[in-house]
Design a protein around this motif. Structure first.
Motif, PDB file in Angstrom:
ATOM      1  N   LEU A  28       0.833  -1.205   0.000  1.00 22.42           N
ATOM      2  CA  LEU A  28       0.000   0.000   0.000  1.00 22.42           C
ATOM      3  C   LEU A  28       0.868   1.255   0.000  1.00 22.42           C
ATOM      4  CD1 LEU A  28      -2.707  -1.066   2.626  1.00 22.42           C
ATOM      5  CD2 LEU A  28      -2.992  -0.927   0.153  1.00 22.42           C
ATOM      6  N   ALA A  29       1.928   1.246   0.815  1.00 19.66           N
ATOM      7  CA  ALA A  29       2.818   2.406   0.874  1.00 19.66           C
ATOM      8  C   ALA A  29       3.544   2.605  -0.459  1.00 19.66           C
ATOM      9  CB  ALA A  29       3.827   2.230   2.005  1.00 19.66           C
ATOM     10  N   ALA A  30       3.979   1.513  -1.088  1.00 16.69           N
ATOM     11  CA  ALA A  30       4.657   1.616  -2.380  1.00 16.69           C
ATOM     12  C   ALA A  30       3.722   2.196  -3.438  1.00 16.69           C
ATOM     13  CB  ALA A  30       5.150   0.235  -2.814  1.00 16.69           C
ATOM     14  N   CYS A  31       2.473   1.773  -3.396  1.00 18.88           N
ATOM     15  CA  CYS A  31       1.476   2.290  -4.335  1.00 18.88           C
ATOM     16  C   CYS A  31       1.266   3.790  -4.107  1.00 18.88           C
ATOM     17  CB  CYS A  31       0.179   1.525  -4.115  1.00 18.88           C
ATOM     18  SG  CYS A  31      -0.891   1.445  -5.551  1.00 18.88           S
ATOM     19  N   ALA A  32       1.232   4.193  -2.845  1.00 17.95           N
ATOM     20  CA  ALA A  32       1.043   5.610  -2.518  1.00 17.95           C
ATOM     21  C   ALA A  32       2.226   6.449  -2.999  1.00 17.95           C
ATOM     22  CB  ALA A  32       0.853   5.773  -1.008  1.00 17.95           C
ATOM     23  N   GLY A  53      -1.379  10.845  11.754  1.00 15.95           N
ATOM     24  CA  GLY A  53      -2.800  11.055  12.024  1.00 15.95           C
ATOM     25  C   GLY A  53      -3.575   9.754  12.068  1.00 15.95           C
ATOM     26  N   ALA A  54      -3.190   8.785  11.207  1.00 10.70           N
ATOM     27  CA  ALA A  54      -3.869   7.492  11.200  1.00 10.70           C
ATOM     28  C   ALA A  54      -3.601   6.712  12.483  1.00 10.70           C
ATOM     29  CB  ALA A  54      -3.426   6.664   9.991  1.00 10.70           C
ATOM     30  N   LEU A 288      -2.891  -0.082   8.474  1.00 10.19           N
ATOM     31  CA  LEU A 288      -3.602   1.194   8.538  1.00 10.19           C
ATOM     32  C   LEU A 288      -2.717   2.349   8.107  1.00 10.19           C
ATOM     33  CD1 LEU A 288      -5.570   0.747  11.894  1.00 10.19           C
ATOM     34  CD2 LEU A 288      -6.515   0.785   9.588  1.00 10.19           C
ATOM     35  N   ALA A 289      -1.435   2.303   8.469  1.00 10.80           N
ATOM     36  CA  ALA A 289      -0.510   3.367   8.059  1.00 10.80           C
ATOM     37  C   ALA A 289      -0.347   3.376   6.543  1.00 10.80           C
ATOM     38  CB  ALA A 289       0.843   3.173   8.742  1.00 10.80           C
ATOM     39  N   GLY A 290      -0.158   2.180   5.946  1.00  4.50           N
ATOM     40  CA  GLY A 290      -0.043   2.109   4.487  1.00  4.50           C
ATOM     41  C   GLY A 290      -1.319   2.547   3.797  1.00  4.50           C
ATOM     42  N   ALA A 291      -2.467   2.174   4.376  1.00  3.19           N
ATOM     43  CA  ALA A 291      -3.754   2.575   3.791  1.00  3.19           C
ATOM     44  C   ALA A 291      -3.947   4.084   3.882  1.00  3.19           C
ATOM     45  CB  ALA A 291      -4.894   1.860   4.495  1.00  3.19           C
ATOM     46  N   ALA A 292      -3.494   4.691   4.989  1.00  2.97           N
ATOM     47  CA  ALA A 292      -3.607   6.144   5.125  1.00  2.97           C
ATOM     48  C   ALA A 292      -2.776   6.857   4.074  1.00  2.97           C
ATOM     49  CB  ALA A 292      -3.167   6.560   6.532  1.00  2.97           C
ATOM     50  N   MET A 293      -1.576   6.344   3.812  1.00  8.65           N
ATOM     51  CA  MET A 293      -0.746   6.929   2.757  1.00  8.65           C
ATOM     52  C   MET A 293      -1.432   6.825   1.396  1.00  8.65           C
ATOM     53  SD  MET A 293       3.041   5.546   3.890  1.00  8.65           S
ATOM     54  CE  MET A 293       3.840   6.258   2.442  1.00  8.65           C
ATOM     55  N   LEU A 294      -2.000   5.645   1.130  1.00 12.96           N
ATOM     56  CA  LEU A 294      -2.671   5.456  -0.156  1.00 12.96           C
ATOM     57  C   LEU A 294      -3.901   6.351  -0.263  1.00 12.96           C
ATOM     58  CD1 LEU A 294      -2.797   3.965  -2.821  1.00 12.96           C
ATOM     59  CD2 LEU A 294      -4.073   2.135  -1.685  1.00 12.96           C
ATOM     60  N   GLY A 338      -9.518  -9.816   5.609  1.00 14.62           N
ATOM     61  CA  GLY A 338     -10.633  -8.891   5.776  1.00 14.62           C
ATOM     62  C   GLY A 338     -10.221  -7.469   6.089  1.00 14.62           C
ATOM     63  N   ILE A 339      -9.278  -7.296   7.030  1.00 15.48           N
ATOM     64  CA  ILE A 339      -8.856  -5.946   7.409  1.00 15.48           C
ATOM     65  C   ILE A 339      -8.213  -5.236   6.229  1.00 15.48           C
ATOM     66  CG2 ILE A 339      -7.213  -4.681   8.858  1.00 15.48           C
ATOM     67  CD1 ILE A 339      -7.808  -6.665  11.073  1.00 15.48           C
ATOM     68  N   SER A 340      -7.398  -5.953   5.469  1.00 11.97           N
ATOM     69  CA  SER A 340      -6.761  -5.353   4.288  1.00 11.97           C
ATOM     70  C   SER A 340      -7.799  -4.913   3.263  1.00 11.97           C
ATOM     71  CB  SER A 340      -5.778  -6.346   3.652  1.00 11.97           C
ATOM     72  OG  SER A 340      -4.762  -6.706   4.553  1.00 11.97           O
ATOM     73  N   VAL A 341      -8.836  -5.731   3.074  1.00 14.32           N
ATOM     74  CA  VAL A 341      -9.891  -5.369   2.126  1.00 14.32           C
ATOM     75  C   VAL A 341     -10.561  -4.069   2.555  1.00 14.32           C
ATOM     76  CG1 VAL A 341     -12.161  -6.038   1.243  1.00 14.32           C
ATOM     77  CG2 VAL A 341     -10.330  -7.728   1.353  1.00 14.32           C
ATOM     78  N   VAL A 342     -10.868  -3.950   3.855  1.00 15.00           N
ATOM     79  CA  VAL A 342     -11.563  -2.763   4.347  1.00 15.00           C
ATOM     80  C   VAL A 342     -10.704  -1.509   4.175  1.00 15.00           C
ATOM     81  CG1 VAL A 342     -12.483  -1.641   6.411  1.00 15.00           C
ATOM     82  CG2 VAL A 342     -13.033  -4.021   5.942  1.00 15.00           C
ATOM     83  N   VAL A 343      -9.457  -1.553   4.645  1.00  9.29           N
ATOM     84  CA  VAL A 343      -8.639  -0.338   4.601  1.00  9.29           C
ATOM     85  C   VAL A 343      -8.208   0.001   3.173  1.00  9.29           C
ATOM     86  CG1 VAL A 343      -7.807  -0.641   6.956  1.00  9.29           C
ATOM     87  CG2 VAL A 343      -6.506  -1.618   5.090  1.00  9.29           C
ATOM     88  N   LEU A 344      -8.095  -1.013   2.320  1.00  7.57           N
ATOM     89  CA  LEU A 344      -7.672  -0.771   0.946  1.00  7.57           C
ATOM     90  C   LEU A 344      -8.762  -0.106   0.119  1.00  7.57           C
ATOM     91  CD1 LEU A 344      -5.617  -1.162  -1.359  1.00  7.57           C
ATOM     92  CD2 LEU A 344      -6.513  -3.475  -1.658  1.00  7.57           C
ATOM     93  N   THR A 345     -10.013  -0.460   0.378  1.00  6.90           N
ATOM     94  CA  THR A 345     -11.095  -0.008  -0.498  1.00  6.90           C
ATOM     95  C   THR A 345     -11.892   1.176   0.039  1.00  6.90           C
ATOM     96  OG1 THR A 345     -12.621  -1.611   0.500  1.00  6.90           O
ATOM     97  CG2 THR A 345     -11.400  -2.327  -1.436  1.00  6.90           C
TER      98      THR A 345
END
Length: 433
Positions: A28-32, A53-54, A288-294, A338-345
């Motif tokens: 997720l961080a690499a994508c961001a 912040g996340a 969550l940190a990677g998802a926040a960056m994305l 499941g958690i990855s699906v939620v934070v990713l989408t």
């Protein structure tokens, strides 16, 4: 760069990162970083403050406490006492002790919040007992795989905490909203087991001798500690006496007390539970940190806005949108937890959901119901891995055993879409003031 070209390219970067075996958080961080570099000027401070912040969220402080509570209970004698307390009452129901798996998972879900922990805790006690008594192995494993997913829905649900923090929704409302859908799913599972037992009565073992009513009441004493724990944790939230974070702290204290009462609280068990909770909490925190960056990178690219506009231009009805999202989440759940699906989408999906006028509390319950399916879909189904380690069966064999319960979850999604009050009525009633 043209958004229509860049969005698929961003998806390719994410898929390649995951295919290379990188952690979900790193992917997720690499994508961001890729998005920020090619679409906007590099802005390190923005990403740093976003990650902070996340992580700096009061709502998330409940997360490690609930995880620790589940780890403590996993190492106690809770499952043994639950089996002894429940089994005398299940003997007269069609399907008999199969229902111990379902109700036991439902009860443990109310103090665990984790699907894998629920499956492992109930399974290690009930599965050997069911097989020893001659119950059908396929249905015994299937009921465990399906019912174990209740750990994601019945409060205190770890994934509901993550969703609430990501969408800034009330975690207390989400917890209350998960009660009726969780009960509905238990009833659907039990209904299937009853129907199966009628159609396959030759596969059922001989009925056990009747247990006198007084003996059943005596056996039920084994359920009292867990009832106290549920009332202490969930009841304090529903009564408005404690926030989810405060209730989580109460849960840890009660869990330690129960473990001490059972004689399983040792230095080794305490350390193992603490380390297990730390590892799981850190994994979720990194995701969550990677998802926040994305999320912030997606905001700079304008992809969510363009995607929401594109969906809006199609004039899809809410039902058509939910049908498309359900298929999307089922496919995604085959490859991510499941958690990855939620934070990713979340950052991409929410603009569409809000544009369709869907209630975000209701959508959280819908999302968890759909994500529950990812726990029993190969190749990345956590409950399948747990049962594979427990039974030695091939993961795809276990997935076939769990298939009826996967279909029941689809039925549950249909019901909650058709009757949204299943998720919204209780929080509106209890928290109307």
């Amino acid at each position: 760069m043209d958004i229509s070209l860049f969005a698929p390219l961003l998806g390719v970067v994410l898929l390649v990162s995951l295919a290379l075996g990188l952690w979900v958080s790193v992917s997720l961080a690499a994508c961001a970083l890729f998005a920020m570099y090619f679409v906007t000027p590099p802005s390190g401070p923005v990403l740093v403050t976003t990650v902070w912040g996340a992580a700096n969220s009061w709502d998330l402080t409940a997360l490690p406490m609930f995880i620790w509570m589940g780890e403590i209970l996993f190492r106690s004698k809770l499952s043994e006492n639950m089996f002894a307390g429940l089994s005398p009452w299940m003997r007269n129901l069609p399907g008999r002790l199969f229902h111990v798996n379902i109700i036991g998972c439902g009860i443990f879900a109310a103090v665990s919040g984790s699907s894998a922990a629920t499956t492992a805790t109930i399974g290690k006690m009930s599965l050997p007992e069911l097989l020893k008594r001659g119950y059908d192995e396929r249905l015994a494993i299937g009921t465990l795989a399906g019912s174990g997913t209740l750990g994601l829905l019945i409060p205190p649900s770890i994934i509901l905490i993550v969703y609430g923090a990501a969408t800034e929704q009330s975690i207390a409302r989400l917890f209350i909203a998960g009660v009726l859908p969780g009960a509905m799913l238990c009833i659907l599972f039990m209904g299937y087991v009853m129907a199966w037992s009628f159609l396959n009565h030759e596969k059922m073992p001989e009925a056990d001798p009747a247990v006198p009513f007084v003996e059943r009441l005596v056996a039920t004493r084994g359920l009292l500690p867990i009832i106290v724990l549920i009332v202490g944790v969930i009841g304090s939230i529903y009564a408005g006496l404690a926030s989810p974070t405060e209730a989580a702290a109460v849960g840890v204290l009660l869990s330690l007390s129960l473990s001490w009462w059972y004689g399983t609280l040792t230095k080794a068990s305490f350390t193992d539970a603490l380390l297990g909770a730390t590892r799981t909490s850190c994994m979720i925190a990194f995701i969550l940190a990677g998802a926040a960056m994305l999320t912030v990178a997606m905001g700079f690219t304008g992809i969510p806005r363009e995607l929401a506009g594109w969906i809006g231009s199609m004039n899809l009805s809410p039902y058509a949108l939910l049908a498309a999202l359900t298929l999307f989440f089922i496919v995604l759940g085959c490859f991510l937890d499941g958690i990855s699906v939620v934070v990713l989408t979340t950052s991409v999906i929410l603009p569409m959901v809000e544009a369709a006028g869907l209630d975000l509390i209701w959508f959280g319950i819908y999302l968890v119901l759909v994500v529950e399916m990812s726990q029993i879909t190969p190749p990345v189904g956590f409950n399948l891995f747990v049962l594979q380690a427990m039974t030695g069966r091939n993961i795809f064999q276990i997935a076939r055993m769990a298939l009826p319960f996967f279909l029941i979850m689809i039925l549950a999604v249909v019901l909650i879409v058709a009757f949204p009050g299943l998720a919204t009525w209780l929080p509106q009633t209890m928290l109307s003031n």
